[in-house]
Design a protein around this motif. Structure first.
Motif, PDB file in Angstrom:
ATOM      1  N   ASP A 151       0.829  -1.216   0.000  1.00  0.00           N
ATOM      2  CA  ASP A 151       0.000   0.000   0.000  1.00  0.00           C
ATOM      3  C   ASP A 151       0.855   1.254   0.000  1.00  0.00           C
ATOM      4  N   SER A 158       2.702   1.649  -3.332  1.00  0.00           N
ATOM      5  CA  SER A 158       1.842   2.130  -4.411  1.00  0.00           C
ATOM      6  C   SER A 158       1.497   3.608  -4.243  1.00  0.00           C
ATOM      7  N   ARG A 159       1.362   4.071  -3.000  1.00  0.00           N
ATOM      8  CA  ARG A 159       1.128   5.513  -2.776  1.00  0.00           C
ATOM      9  C   ARG A 159       2.323   6.324  -3.226  1.00  0.00           C
ATOM     10  N   ILE A 175       2.348   6.297  -7.163  1.00  0.00           N
ATOM     11  CA  ILE A 175       1.393   7.197  -7.829  1.00  0.00           C
ATOM     12  C   ILE A 175       1.936   8.625  -7.787  1.00  0.00           C
ATOM     13  N   ASP A 210      -6.396  -0.529  -7.430  1.00  0.00           N
ATOM     14  CA  ASP A 210      -7.049   0.791  -7.419  1.00  0.00           C
ATOM     15  C   ASP A 210      -6.037   1.911  -7.656  1.00  0.00           C
ATOM     16  N   THR A 211      -4.863   1.781  -7.078  1.00  0.00           N
ATOM     17  CA  THR A 211      -3.823   2.784  -7.276  1.00  0.00           C
ATOM     18  C   THR A 211      -3.312   2.735  -8.708  1.00  0.00           C
ATOM     19  N   ARG A 212      -3.161   1.531  -9.262  1.00  0.00           N
ATOM     20  CA  ARG A 212      -2.736   1.394 -10.657  1.00  0.00           C
ATOM     21  C   ARG A 212      -3.756   2.071 -11.579  1.00  0.00           C
ATOM     22  N   ARG A 264      -5.715   4.574 -10.805  1.00  0.00           N
ATOM     23  CA  ARG A 264      -5.536   6.034 -10.657  1.00  0.00           C
ATOM     24  C   ARG A 264      -4.367   6.517 -11.504  1.00  0.00           C
TER      25      ARG A 264
END
Length: 183
Positions: free
Chosen positions: A78, A81-82, A85, A111-113, A115
């Protein structure tokens, strides 16, 4: 400040103080010291916030490669990925779309991918390169493995369906393909 923070008896107060020190060190360019302190944090949440602060400081200083190197070392998916992004957004701001696409494809949190992919699509549209948008969407489309991924991809291109109706037909075919593959 570090010595004072380490003497605090309340663990939450100590964590906040140590994280603030990491953020301050990162903002003034003392990245190695900030990383060393962050690596000592026992609370995963505190370490994650500190790692994000270091990546953001590197990006603010225009050190995208260093931010990327640090992000790749973050073990918590998590948090990584933050950080990724934020790096994708910095790459797009620098006009490095191909690098942003490469990084986005490696983001492990769906979900991050999504975004990141949406940000890339918007950057390409902003550059008025609609053929590249279509090409990128087709590339994304071919990577779909699950129904959930398909639904995420549809949300990426909702604005484009009016401009490119042929995408709608491709989406319908894609839904049929995924549904038959999952049956």
């Amino acid at each position: 400040a570090q010595a004072l923070a380490s003497q605090m008896s309340d663990p939450d107060t100590r964590s906040r103080a140590e994280r603030a020190i990491v953020e301050a060190l990162a903002k003034i360019g003392q990245i190695a010291q900030a990383q060393a302190l962050a690596s000592q944090f026992s609370k995963p949440d505190t370490r994650s916030r500190a790692e994000i602060a270091i990546v953001e400081a590197l990006l603010a200083a225009g050190q995208i490669a260093q931010a990327q190197a640090l992000a790749s070392q973050i073990s918590k998916p998590d948090t990584r990925s933050r950080a990724e992004i934020a790096i994708v957004e910095a790459l797009l701001a620098a006009g490095q779309i191909a690098q942003a696409q490469a990084l986005a494809s490696q983001i492990s949190v769906p979900d991050t991918r999504s975004r990141a992919e949406r940000a890339i699509i918007e950057a390409i549209i902003k550059a008025n390169n609609y053929l590249e948008v279509i090409s990128y969407i087709e590339t994304l489309w071919l990577q779909i493995q699950t129904y959930k991924e398909l639904c995420n991809k549809v949300s990426l291109v909702d604005k484009l369906l009016f401009s490119f109706p042929e995408l709608g037909r491709q989406f319908a075919e894609g839904f049929d393909w995924v549904e038959s593959a999952l049956a």
